[in-house]
Design a protein around this motif. Structure first.
Motif, mmCIF file in Angstrom:
data_model
loop_
_atom_site.group_PDB
_atom_site.id
_atom_site.type_symbol
_atom_site.label_atom_id
_atom_site.label_comp_id
_atom_site.label_asym_id
_atom_site.label_seq_id
_atom_site.Cartn_x
_atom_site.Cartn_y
_atom_site.Cartn_z
ATOM 1 N N GLN A 1 25.279 -36.010 30.631
ATOM 2 C CA GLN A 1 25.613 -35.565 29.152
ATOM 3 C C GLN A 1 23.996 -35.022 29.283
ATOM 4 N N THR B 1 34.029 -38.169 28.384
ATOM 5 C CA THR B 1 31.936 -37.908 27.100
ATOM 6 C C THR B 1 31.657 -38.175 28.331
ATOM 7 N N TYR C 1 28.632 -34.435 18.745
ATOM 8 C CA TYR C 1 29.619 -34.516 20.040
ATOM 9 C C TYR C 1 29.903 -32.848 20.726
#
Length: 550
Positions: free
Chosen positions: A485, A406, A453
């Motif tokens: 990100q 992530t 997400y």
């Protein structure tokens, strides 16, 4: 009398011999063999295309295969697996349930700031024993989950990652690997910057023993080839897991509710799917865990084959909308895991191996869009104990790739109401992905925080955010990069544009209009309408949105 006793002993020995299960291998199997023996009535142990197909059969069925002209050989026996369980050098075999639980309890004591242990469900053994059946008193097992995160007592606005193991009882190597991953994280938290950052900014869950009753059946050497849980299918109030075609148990990894219903319906089958989806307390525990937290990705460990599989797997050719990103992460992990005899693990889509329904990965991905993977460890169900340490250590790097996923090549943010600032549950639609492949549920921002997400491959995307009663917004040329990100917070305004939905309902066979048919847009409280004599209907003044209709 003596002669009768001798006859009974001889008869019992013969019956036991033919009830023993073995793993038999077809080398370089033909398409005909693959098609026949990967069907639901067979217990497939492992399959490597172009190399071999392994199935589990009673000894008498092995003899039948030979007599039928098949070229097969035995690769694993129950006696061999018993030896493997206990032939440790550096490792004294495999953990039993009591050792496993004591270790988790000690971890919670030793790491109180970042570890919290939860009882997430009872096994069948505990349920039966609590209801007064003393035959199950030795199976009073709970399903345990350990959460690791800073602020571990809180449900924070953070993505979740999970590590699951031992859905199948005869695969205790999976428990050992997950415990090793857990220990690696704890040993390096506070000193390794990447691990520390990932734990501080994620909620990481470990369920190292999904099937504790089955685990006891194996580690106590009652039946080392046992795969299922111990559901009392025949309701005789006793444990039936040995002998020829024992009647108890459900395969937990055929019991999840995504395309459930295609596995075996026979009690005696090792892939018995259960009487209904989520009929089993073990799968119910995982279902509730997934529903309670915002998981983004996870690993479910099995044995054996040295493979990593990604969804979907329920039928031939079921290409997932997120195929590119799923495959990329799968490959990134697979190339880091050394095989026991050279090479690395093989990455592939689950359906390309052989289709199976009701699995953990299909449910997690289909229901929630979780990037869920199965890692098939090792080259046999229960590797010799002296091999366990190497297998565990070889899997560390891949597990850390999952932990770090992530941090890059991800679109994330919050969706909120323009007037109140409160979170909104909105659909996040990525063009070129969500309009491809077979169906999975849309990605939705969560209710508590409005957070979403999306794991993606690097590139440029057009992304649309829509929620009922709000004006949709599309953002073009959103850049996703492996360097970082991509954060995109979205504010939606109340919608004013409305439309009408109309059509004609007719009989599929005659083509004639159907009067008084009820037509409804689901889930949003919009009143249903009925068709007129010409089969016509109109629903007026509905917000522009994507609806399900019935």
């Amino acid at each position: 009398m003596t002669r009768n006793i001798i006859f009974f002993v001889l008869f019992f020995s013969i019956c036991t011999l033919f009830a023993e299960h073995v793993v038999v291998r077809f080398d370089n199997p033909s398409d005909e063999i693959i098609s026949k023996f990967t069907a639901n009535e067979y217990d497939v142990a492992s399959y490597k295309p172009g190399e071999y197909l392994d199935i589990v059969v009673p000894m008498d069925e092995y003899n039948d295969l030979l007599e039928s002209g098949y070229s097969v050989r035995i690769t694993q026996t129950e006696e061999q697996l018993k030896v493997n369980l206990n032939s440790g050098t550096d490792l004294a075999g495999y953990r039993d349930y009591e050792e496993f639980l004591a270790e988790l309890q000690q971890i919670e004591i030793d790491y109180p700031d970042i570890c919290k242990l939860y009882d997430i469900g009872d096994s069948w053994g505990k349920i039966y024993s609590d209801n007064g059946n003393t035959n199950y008193d030795d199976f009073q097992h709970e399903i345990w989950a350990l959460k690791i995160s800073d602020n571990v007592e809180l449900e924070e606005d953070e993505p979740g990652i999970y590590y699951l193991a031992e859905h199948h009882a005869r695969e205790p190597i999976s428990l050992e690997v997950v415990m090793t991953v857990l220990e690696h994280i704890l040993d390096n938290y506070g000193t390794d910057p990447a691990i520390t950052d990932n734990i501080n900014n994620q909620q990481v869950w470990f369920v190292p023993l999904v099937n504790p009753n089955g685990h006891k059946v194996v580690t106590d050497e009652v039946e080392t080839m046992w795969r299922k849980n111990i559901r009392d299918n025949n309701e005789n109030g006793s444990l039936n897991v040995t002998g020829y075609n024992p009647s108890d148990g459900v395969d937990p990894n055929r019991n999840y509710d995504w395309e459930w219903g295609g596995a075996s319906t026979s009690w005696t089958s090792e892939t018995y799917q259960g009487p209904s989806a989520f009929s089993e307390p073990e799968t119910q525990a995982i279902q509730e865990l997934m529903a309670a937290h915002h998981f983004v990705a996870g690993l479910s460990y099995h044995s054996y084959s040295e493979l990593i599989l990604y969804p979907f797997g329920y039928a031939d050719g079921v290409i997932a909308p997120d195929q590119a990103a799923l495959s990329e992460l799968c490959t990134d992990m697979a190339v880091t895991i050394s095989g026991q005899y050279g090479g690395t693990y093989t990455p592939q889509a689950s359906w390309a191996l052989y289709p199976c329904t009701g699995t953990t990965d299909d449910y997690a991905y289909g229901m929630y869009g979780i990037f869920s993977y199965t890692i098939e460890l090792a080259t046999e169900f229960i590797p010799p104990a002296y091999q366990v340490e190497d297998i565990c250590l070889n899997n560390i790097e891949a597990s850390m790739i999952m932990l770090d996923r992530t941090s890059h090549s991800i679109l994330l943010g919050h969706v909120t109401d323009s007037d109140s600032g409160l979170p909104i549950q909105a659909e996040i639609f990525v063009a070129g992905i969500d309009d491809t492949g077979v169906y999975r549920n849309p990605y939705i921002s969560d209710q508590e925080f409005g957070t979403y997400y999306r794991l993606l491959t690097d590139g440029v995307y057009d992304v649309t955010f829509q929620a009922y009663g709000y004006e949709a917004q599309t953002f073009e040329n959103v850049i996703i990069t492996s360097d970082d990100q991509t954060v995109l917070d979205v504010v939606l305004s109340n919608g004013s544009a409305t439309a009408s939905v109309s059509g004609v309902i007719s009989d599929a066979n005659t083509g004639l209009p159907i009067e008084n048919a009820v037509v409804e847009l689901l889930d949003y409280g919009i009143p249903a309408v009925t068709t007129n004599a010409q089969g016509e209907y109109t629903i007026n003044n509905v917000f522009e949105y994507s609806y399900d209709m019935q």
